[in-house]
Design an enzyme around this catalytic site. Structure first.
Site, PDB file in Angstrom:
ATOM      1  N   CYS A   1       0.885  -1.164   0.000  1.00  0.00           N
ATOM      2  CA  CYS A   1       0.000   0.000   0.000  1.00  0.00           C
ATOM      3  C   CYS A   1       0.918   1.207   0.000  1.00  0.00           C
ATOM      4  CB  CYS A   1      -0.900   0.005   1.225  1.00  0.00           C
ATOM      5  SG  CYS A   1      -1.801   1.566   1.420  1.00  0.00           S
TER       6      CYS A   1
ATOM      7  N   CYS B   1      -0.523   4.322   2.300  1.00  0.00           N
ATOM      8  CA  CYS B   1      -0.617   4.270   3.769  1.00  0.00           C
ATOM      9  C   CYS B   1      -0.163   2.887   4.223  1.00  0.00           C
ATOM     10  CB  CYS B   1      -2.004   4.648   4.283  1.00  0.00           C
ATOM     11  SG  CYS B   1      -3.427   3.975   3.403  1.00  0.00           S
ATOM     12  N   SER B   2      -1.070   2.062   4.756  1.00  0.00           N
ATOM     13  CA  SER B   2      -0.625   0.748   5.212  1.00  0.00           C
ATOM     14  C   SER B   2      -1.753  -0.260   5.114  1.00  0.00           C
ATOM     15  CB  SER B   2      -0.138   0.837   6.657  1.00  0.00           C
ATOM     16  OG  SER B   2      -1.210   1.270   7.480  1.00  0.00           O
ATOM     17  N   CYS B   3      -2.603  -0.126   4.078  1.00  0.00           N
ATOM     18  CA  CYS B   3      -3.723  -1.042   3.892  1.00  0.00           C
ATOM     19  C   CYS B   3      -3.215  -2.479   3.852  1.00  0.00           C
ATOM     20  CB  CYS B   3      -4.466  -0.696   2.604  1.00  0.00           C
ATOM     21  SG  CYS B   3      -5.228   0.941   2.685  1.00  0.00           S
TER      22      CYS B   3
END
Lengths: 218, 211, 218, 211
Positions: free
Chosen positions: B112, B115-117
């Site tokens: 991702c 962000c940090s999906c």
């Protein structure tokens, strides 16, 4: 926005540190920052997209020198300050001075249920999809100052629709209090050479999920 | 390129802020509790859930079942959300799932960049490296370089397919079933499926390498 | 490289602080860092392009949280450490342990002359220019991991040659010890809409100086 | 967008490092002097030169002459390097000059997005804001927004031309000569020419606004 969070293709961050057995949390404050962020999310005081915008608008110097839970914590403060749920003086002194109500709070006995339900973003489809599997599309060269989930490295490039995900909440609208405005969502596959130039391996690809307003016909 | 001096500098930066962060988070939590916005027992329950209940074992069971059961495999590839939900893995950060399968010609890898999906419902919380700008920036422009750092040497004839999780769809990599695993049951197969193999930055363990 | 220094079009840095009467230097260490950087540059231990690469390879967290003379100072350390002109222990202790020679040093009486001469980068032209005034050209979509002076925000976009500057030292080569490899240099004008999308003012443009290897015919 | 909290944070970051930086620079300088790489009197001379000798007055004289002398104006627009050198302004960070002229339809503005390239020989050292990521990032994507912050409201009918100094060519903006300056001599005209007006983020002063 072209914010600090949009790092795809950027260089200079160095090697990836990946220790084998890493705990979920490195410090107790990470546990608490994680839980407080989720619990405040459950109060429905902001949308998921608003919280992402709060993180990506952190200045680059702050964003890149913060660990991920530090980013969460700083964005949480910002969201609460913006909405008057917290004041700078309260943060400085630790003494509560206001109690603006929130829509709901998360009770311990509801945690399992709330997590299991999650927050699906798929919505009933009204309009029919403009693109279909196999279509060639161009990611628009757009540079809004507002929230978008179209990374810079894809803009202007041509890819192919490889999956139609249905109709989903549109972050570009939902991040700014303008409603969900659901839009068709597609997985679009781009060749590495299209994105990064001719010295990339021929068969390699990068796919990303793109809402219909991000795409135009070629 | 030597990174040590700058890395030190960076760590210095980050760490110098930690005591401040610790205090800030404790202050924030106590304010929110006192305001009645958050319930302490709910916070504890959230932490407990992700520290003890939801982790990569969920995803490993999905993969093991897909390796063992052709009908399940096909269902997973067709409708991952439903197939995964049938095993009881649903909800937050796994509302909409897609399974991408490695073959002799294709290696998949998930990132991702924005962000940090990450698919919490099947893999738990993401590791620190997955959330790092180093991984996020490099995975899309130099996936083979990243994979080499993780010890994976992908042949030139294999296509590397990177999936950037820019929406709420969460991707689960179905790694190739290791050779020498005929006849192993699902629980034993699941022991071979590492977290990194389901992100695409690792391969499953070989039978015999685990006790 | 797509490093921290390449900020054109990035967002999130906030308002521009521009006090009316600002001194050239805010601290005495800025004066010293400035002068030491110039004087070490005069030792010919590295090229201008090598020093730019040393700055742009600073990790983003460092680059964005450093003031400009801090960036100079950190890059100067790096250049000297890389070349064995300084050791980490010397920096830590302040005690000289080695004296690897440099090609030349700048004497006080030569300062005026050296500054007045500068370091012109124009070279005698061998090959004839591939492009001429008015030509439409596309900035290549290239993403080298090495030094380049083609900013990310221009790549892939079409502009027009508005000035031919002659043949100049090529930074992409000169930054990596591969010689000056002089190339034709052009001012290329891009419309704001071409670069940033259709909601930009129609007549506005951005021009940049691009070496011939950055450009391709449309 | 409110920036105060983050700006504070940023300043905190930067300033917390300053005592460390001061010590580091003094250590570095003494090491280099002792190694014989730099000569203290040369350092002092470099600083003195840019603090007292080379500054925006140089550029102001160029602009005033261009306003007063049509032949010089044409030479400046044709070959800025030679025309500027004829006034004695040459050398470092001004080896290759180009003059860009404002008209009733065109407003020019200079930036260096990649670092801080700036015409030292005519303007001296760049101000802090010129080197800031805020200016460098915004000047190319939102020049009118930047100009508004500097107090310049550019009519829609005027083209804004941004020049990104990506090579060793240095750009000097020739602002429009203010009205009511007929008959003023070059020295008086030069008093009207501000540094910012030669970067393109300002306009010349009006006669009567200076003492």
């Amino acid at each position: 926005m072209n914010g600090a969070a949009d790092v795809g293709g950027m260089m200079g961050f160095g090697a990836i540190s990946h220790p084998a057995d890493e705990p979920n949390f490195h410090h107790d404050w990470e546990r608490r920052a994680f839980a407080v962020t989720l619990a405040m999310g459950a109060t429905a005081s902001w949308t998921l997209d608003e919280s992402r915008f709060a993180r990506e608008t952190l200045p680059p110097a702050v964003y890149y020198s913060s660990s991920y839970y530090q980013i969460w914590e700083k964005a949480l403060e910002k969201l609460m300050l913006e909405r008057g749920l917290l004041t700078g003086r309260e943060l400085a002194t630790g003494i509560v001075e206001s109690r603006k109500p929130v829509a709901r709070t998360l009770a311990a006995e509801d945690v399992d249920k709330v997590l299991a339900r999650g927050a699906p973003t798929e919505r009933a489809s009204g309009a029919s999809a403009r693109f279909k599997l196999g279509d060639k599309v161009r990611a628009k060269n757009m540079h809004p100052f507002t929230h978008t989930r179209l990374p810079r490295y894809l803009r202007g490039h041509v890819g192919e629709i490889v999956h139609v995900h249905g109709v989903h909440v549109f972050p570009d609208s939902n991040a700014h209090g303008k409603g969900e405005d659901p839009q068709w969502l597609y997985a679009v596959r781009f060749s590495a050479r299209e994105l990064w130039g001719k010295d990339r391996p021929a068969g390699d690809t990068v796919s990303a999920d793109c809402w219909e307003p991000y795409l135009e016909t070629v | 390129m030597a990174h040590s001096a700058e890395d030190d500098h960076h760590h210095h930066h980050e760490n110098s802020e930690l005591p401040e962060t610790d205090l800030r988070v404790r202050t924030l939590e106590s304010l929110l509790v006192e305001k009645g916005y958050v319930e302490p027992a709910a916070l504890d329950r959230l932490i407990e859930t992700y520290e003890t209940k939801i982790g990569p074992r969920n995803g490993a069971r999905v993969v093991a079942k897909a390796w063992s059961d052709a009908a399940y495999h096909d269902w997973l590839m067709e409708d991952a959300t439903a197939a995964i939900a049938s095993l009881g893995y649903t909800g937050r950060q796994g509302e909409h799932m897609m399974a991408v399968e490695n073959t002799s010609n294709v290696h998949n890898m998930v990132v991702c960049t924005l962000c940090s999906c990450y698919p919490w419902s099947v893999l738990g919380l993401p590791p620190t490296w997955y959330k790092s700008p180093a991984y996020r920036s490099r995975a899309v422009i130099d996936p083979r370089g990243v994979l080499a750092e993780f010890g994976l040497d992908i042949p030139e004839t294999t296509e590397v397919r990177v999936w950037d999780s820019t929406a709420e769809i969460r991707y689960l990599v179905i790694p190739r079933r290791p050779q020498g695993t005929d006849g192993l049951n699902e629980e034993t197969l699941a022991d071979l499926v590492t977290r990194d193999s389901m992100i695409g930055t690792g391969l499953p363990l070989l039978p015999g390498t685990i006790s």
